[in-house]
Design a protein around this motif. Structure first.
Motif, PDB file in Angstrom:
ATOM      1  N   PHE B  62       0.839  -1.337  -0.012  1.00  0.00           N
ATOM      2  CA  PHE B  62       0.125   0.141  -0.138  1.00  0.00           C
ATOM      3  C   PHE B  62       0.863   1.210   0.039  1.00  0.00           C
ATOM      4  O   PHE B  62       0.643   2.068  -0.814  1.00  0.00           O
ATOM      5  CB  PHE B  62      -0.862   0.179   1.369  1.00  0.00           C
ATOM      6  N   ASP B  63       1.609   1.495   1.040  1.00  0.00           N
ATOM      7  CA  ASP B  63       2.123   3.128   1.227  1.00  0.00           C
ATOM      8  C   ASP B  63       3.552   3.114   0.736  1.00  0.00           C
ATOM      9  O   ASP B  63       4.530   2.505   1.178  1.00  0.00           O
ATOM     10  CB  ASP B  63       2.064   3.015   2.728  1.00  0.00           C
ATOM     11  N   TRP B  64       3.629   3.413  -0.485  1.00  0.00           N
ATOM     12  CA  TRP B  64       4.922   3.378  -1.226  1.00  0.00           C
ATOM     13  C   TRP B  64       5.952   4.207  -0.603  1.00  0.00           C
ATOM     14  O   TRP B  64       7.297   4.000  -0.558  1.00  0.00           O
ATOM     15  CB  TRP B  64       4.754   3.847  -2.572  1.00  0.00           C
ATOM     16  N   ARG B  79       9.972  -7.367   0.143  1.00  0.00           N
ATOM     17  CA  ARG B  79       8.935  -7.926  -0.443  1.00  0.00           C
ATOM     18  C   ARG B  79       8.093  -7.112  -1.337  1.00  0.00           C
ATOM     19  O   ARG B  79       7.494  -6.093  -0.369  1.00  0.00           O
ATOM     20  CB  ARG B  79       8.322  -8.933   0.190  1.00  0.00           C
ATOM     21  N   LEU B  80       7.903  -6.775  -2.491  1.00  0.00           N
ATOM     22  CA  LEU B  80       6.942  -5.998  -3.048  1.00  0.00           C
ATOM     23  C   LEU B  80       5.722  -6.639  -3.672  1.00  0.00           C
ATOM     24  O   LEU B  80       5.938  -7.661  -4.276  1.00  0.00           O
ATOM     25  CB  LEU B  80       7.562  -5.040  -4.247  1.00  0.00           C
ATOM     26  N   ASN B  81       4.483  -6.201  -3.390  1.00  0.00           N
ATOM     27  CA  ASN B  81       3.493  -7.016  -3.936  1.00  0.00           C
ATOM     28  C   ASN B  81       2.691  -5.998  -5.086  1.00  0.00           C
ATOM     29  O   ASN B  81       2.394  -5.089  -4.659  1.00  0.00           O
ATOM     30  CB  ASN B  81       2.292  -7.286  -2.932  1.00  0.00           C
ATOM     31  N   PRO B  82       2.942  -6.065  -6.494  1.00  0.00           N
ATOM     32  CA  PRO B  82       2.553  -5.366  -7.377  1.00  0.00           C
ATOM     33  C   PRO B  82       1.109  -5.150  -7.053  1.00  0.00           C
ATOM     34  O   PRO B  82       0.737  -4.019  -7.405  1.00  0.00           O
ATOM     35  CB  PRO B  82       2.800  -5.994  -8.810  1.00  0.00           C
ATOM     36  N   GLY B  83       0.402  -5.765  -6.801  1.00  0.00           N
ATOM     37  CA  GLY B  83      -1.037  -5.710  -6.421  1.00  0.00           C
ATOM     38  C   GLY B  83      -1.477  -4.618  -5.518  1.00  0.00           C
ATOM     39  O   GLY B  83      -2.529  -4.106  -5.523  1.00  0.00           O
ATOM     40  N   THR B  84      -0.772  -4.365  -4.608  1.00  0.00           N
ATOM     41  CA  THR B  84      -1.117  -3.545  -3.255  1.00  0.00           C
ATOM     42  C   THR B  84      -0.370  -2.129  -3.512  1.00  0.00           C
ATOM     43  O   THR B  84      -0.524  -1.300  -2.578  1.00  0.00           O
ATOM     44  CB  THR B  84      -0.795  -4.305  -2.193  1.00  0.00           C
ATOM     45  N   ILE B  85       0.553  -2.251  -4.485  1.00  0.00           N
ATOM     46  CA  ILE B  85       1.227  -0.672  -4.698  1.00  0.00           C
ATOM     47  C   ILE B  85       0.818  -0.265  -6.181  1.00  0.00           C
ATOM     48  O   ILE B  85       1.294  -0.730  -7.145  1.00  0.00           O
ATOM     49  CB  ILE B  85       2.685  -0.827  -4.659  1.00  0.00           C
ATOM     50  N   LYS B  87       0.678   2.454  -7.843  1.00  0.00           N
ATOM     51  CA  LYS B  87       1.303   3.716  -8.663  1.00  0.00           C
ATOM     52  C   LYS B  87       2.249   3.037  -9.425  1.00  0.00           C
ATOM     53  O   LYS B  87       3.311   2.860  -8.654  1.00  0.00           O
ATOM     54  CB  LYS B  87       1.497   4.748  -7.852  1.00  0.00           C
ATOM     55  N   LYS B  88       2.524   2.586 -10.402  1.00  0.00           N
ATOM     56  CA  LYS B  88       3.579   2.008 -11.318  1.00  0.00           C
ATOM     57  C   LYS B  88       4.871   2.912 -11.283  1.00  0.00           C
ATOM     58  O   LYS B  88       5.827   2.292 -11.340  1.00  0.00           O
ATOM     59  CB  LYS B  88       3.212   1.900 -12.954  1.00  0.00           C
ATOM     60  N   ILE B  94      10.907   2.676  -6.427  1.00  0.00           N
ATOM     61  CA  ILE B  94      11.468   1.975  -5.508  1.00  0.00           C
ATOM     62  C   ILE B  94      12.393   0.834  -5.884  1.00  0.00           C
ATOM     63  O   ILE B  94      13.574   0.468  -5.158  1.00  0.00           O
ATOM     64  CB  ILE B  94      10.200   1.114  -4.888  1.00  0.00           C
ATOM     65  N   ALA B  95      12.174   0.379  -7.177  1.00  0.00           N
ATOM     66  CA  ALA B  95      13.211  -0.692  -7.757  1.00  0.00           C
ATOM     67  C   ALA B  95      14.560   0.295  -7.905  1.00  0.00           C
ATOM     68  O   ALA B  95      15.551  -0.319  -7.644  1.00  0.00           O
ATOM     69  CB  ALA B  95      12.574  -0.918  -9.238  1.00  0.00           C
TER      70      ALA B  95
END
Lengths: 339, 339
Positions: B62-64, B79-85, B87-88, B94-95
Motif C-alpha cells: 500500500f504505502d509506497w 518484498r513488493l506486491n505489485p497488486g498492493t502498490i 502507482k507504477k 522503489i526499484a
C-alpha cells in the motif's frame, strides 16, 4: 481416485476387524486391505468380506498356500509382493487362479522386501530402477496368466526414491498405479512425507489409488489421504478453511477463529471454501473468492458471502456471524443440522 | 535451499519481535520477513536488523512512502506486491533505490491481491496465467531498473493453481523462485496443502527458497518447511524415523515405540535413519538399510546397526536398547548428550 488403508487389528478377531473396517468406511476409505499372517486369519476373511461395505483386499506374504485359501473367501483382490513369495512357479499358479476368479491383483513391491534377483549385489541401497523392474516383471507375469484387473506399487520409505520409481513404472507401462510412501512414520512426519511423495506424483498425473502409511490408527491415514486428494481437487473433502498465517498486520485473532471454524465444520460433506483472513492485504480478495469469508480490519471485520461484502461485524461476533452464514449454505445443500 | 518465515508480533515491539526472530533462527529459519504496517514499524526495523543473526526482509504493501524509509534501515531485502502498490511510477522509483542499495527484491504476487490490470474481468477466479503474468511484469520492471538479486513468488490458496502458476513462471523465466501455498490454513490442513504444493514443485526441480504458511506460531512453519525439504533430501533435518503403519502382522507395539523414539531424537542435528518395524515382511530390509533399526519378530525383536543384525532383544528392552545404539552413533558425530 480412491483412498485405501489397512486394518491393524488381529485379522482372526472378526468383530474387532469389522469395527475398524466400518470406522474406515465412515472416514471415507474406498478399499480396505487386511493382513493374512496364518490359516486362521485366511479363514476369518469370508466373515470379514460379508460384513464389509467396501471391497476387501488380502495382503499376502511368504506362504503361497495361503493365497489359494484366501481366494476362496469372496475377497475383491489380493496384494502380492514378489519379494516375499520366492517360488516363481507358485506365483504363476496364484496368477492363474486369480485370473480365473476375476480378482484384482496388486503387484506391490517394497524397498524393504525387494526380491533377491533385483537387489543390488552386496545388499546395498535399493535403487528406484530395481523397484520398477521387479514390479514390471511381476505385472507381466500376472498379465500373461490372464489377470486383467492389475495394479502396481513401488514403495520406498525414501520419498525421492519413491517418486523416481513411480516415474519409471509410469513411463514403461500403462497399468494403474497404487501410490504411497511406505513406512512414512509418525503422524507428523509421516503426513509430510506422504503429502510430498503422493502429492508430487499426483501433480504429474501419476497415480490411480493412494494409501497414506502412518504409524497411527488407520482412520488417520484416510483423513490425510482424502485431504491430499482434496488439495489437488481430485475428491471433495467437504469444507476447506483458507486462513492466513497472521503477521504484524493482523487485526483479528486468526489462529483462534480459524481453528474454531475448522473444528465446527469437521465431518460435513458439502464442498465449501471458508476464508479467515487477518487484514486488508489479501483478506478481501480471498474472502471474496471463497463461498464465505471474513477479513479483519481496524474498524471491525468484513463478512463476505459468495463474493459480496454483506456487512461489517465486531470482533466478538465474528465466529457466530461466520458460522450462521455457513449454516445457511449448508442447509441449502441439505446439511447444516447441528453446526 | 532456504526456509523462510514471517514474524507475527507487533513489529513496533522490537523486543517481542527479536525474541521471535531468535526462536525462528534456532528452529532453522534462514531468512525472516517482517510486516511493516506503518511508519513506527518501519523505524523499528533498524533495531530488529541489528539484533537479528539472520537476514531481515521487509514486507511492503500500500504505502509506497514506507518503502523508502524501510530501505534506510539496513535490511537485506524487500518484498513488493505489485497488486498492493498501484502507482507504477512509484514501483519504478522503489526499484531504482533498491538497486542502488544492492538489496534483494521479491516480487510477491498473491491471488488474494492481484493487481487490477491482470485480474479477470468481472472479478472472477484468479487464473494461474494471470498470477504468472503479473509477477513476470513486475520482475521485468525491477530488472530494468537494475535490481539483480531478484526473486519471484506467485501464491494462491488453491494448491493446483499455485503449482500451475509456478510452472508457468519457471518455463518463462530464469529468476529464482520463492515457493509456497498462501493461506494454507490450520496446522493439520495447512501442513498437508503446503507439503503437496511445495513438494510437487520441488520434485519437478522448481523452487529456490520456501515458505510454509500456517495459521499457527511461525516456528511451526519452519519445522514443517525443513521436514518437507528433508523428505526430498534437500536439507538434512537430523534423525529421521522410518516406521511401519502396523497391521495384523505386527509383533510389537510400533506406534508407542516409534513415537517415543521420535520424541527422544527431537532437536538433534545428525542425519540418522532409525527404523522401527513391526514384523518380518519389510522389517529386516528397512532395519538393515537404516543406520539403526529394530524389526519385530515372534521370538523377540531384531536389532540392526549399520546393516548388521547385532542381537535379539526382548520387547521390554526395545526402547532402551535402540536408544543406547542411537546414542553411540550420535556421540561419534559429536552429539548424544542427554538422549
Amino acid at each position: 481416485m480412491t483412498v485405501q488403508s489397512m486394518t491393524n487389528t488381529d485379522t482372526r478377531d472378526v468383530e474387532a476387524t469389522l469395527r475398524q473396517v466400518s470406522e474406515l468406511e465412515h472416514a471415507g476409505c474406498d478399499i480396505v486391505r487386511v493382513g493374512i499372517p496364518d490359516t486362521e486369519a485366511a479363514e476369518a476373511l469370508s466373515a470379514i468380506v460379508s460384513g464389509s461395505n467396501i471391497p476387501v483386499i488380502a495382503d499376502l506374504h511368504f506362504d503361497w498356500r495361503l493365497a489359494f485359501l484366501v481366494m476362496e473367501q469372496g475377497i475383491a483382490g489380493i496384494r502380492l509382493n514378489p519379494g516375499t513369495i520366492t517360488k516363481k512357479d507358485r506365483v504363476a499358479e496364484i496368477a492363474t487362479e486369480a485370473a480365473a476368479r476375476g480378482l484384482a491383483v496388486r503387484v506391490g513391491v517394497n524397498a524393504g522386501s525387494l526380491e533377491r534377483s533385483h537387489a543390488t549385489e552386496g545388499g546395498g541401497r535399493v535403487e528406484a530402477a530395481a523397484l520398477a523392474a521387479s514390479a514390471l516383471e511381476g505385472a507381466e507375469l500376472m498379465s500373461a496368466k490372464g489377470v486383467t484387473n492389475l495394479k502396481i506399487s513401488v514403495k520406498a520409505s525414501d520419498v525421492r526414491r519413491t517418486i523416481e520409481a513411480y516415474r519409471l513404472v509410469s513411463e514403461q507401462s500403462e497399468w494403474p498405479l497404487h501410490i504411497g510412501v511406505t513406512e512414512a512414520g509418525t503422524p507428523w512426519s509421516g503426513t509430510i512425507k506422504s503429502a510430498v511423495g503422493i502429492g508430487a506424483l499426483l501433480a504429474e498425473g501419476i497415480g490411480d489409488t493412494i494409501r497414506v502409511s502412518l504409524t497411527a490408527p488407520p482412520v488417520e491415514e484416510i483423513r490425510v489421504g482424502r485431504k491430499i486428494l482434496a488439495s489437488l481437487g481430485l475428491v471433495s473433502a467437504g469444507p476447506d478453511v483458507i486462513s492466513c498465517p497472521t503477521c504484524a498486520r493482523s487485526d483479528i485473532d486468526v489462529i483462534d477463529l480459524a481453528t474454531r471454524v475448522e473444528k465446527a465444520l469437521e465431518g460435513y460433506k458439502t464442498p465449501l471454501k471458508v476464508a479467515v483472513m487477518g487484514c486488508v492485504v489479501n483478506g478481501p480478495g480471498e474472502a471474496r473468492e471463497a463461498d464465505i469469508g471474513i477479513a479483519g480490519g481496524r474498524e471491525g471485520a468484513l463478512l463476505f458471502v459468495k463474493g459480496e461484502m454483506v456487512r461489517r461485524v465486531q470482533p466478538d461476533d465474528m465466529y457466530e456471524e461466520l458460522i450462521a452464514e455457513v449454516k445457511k449454505l449448508l442447509r441449502k445443500s441439505g446439511e447444516g443440522e447441528g453446526v
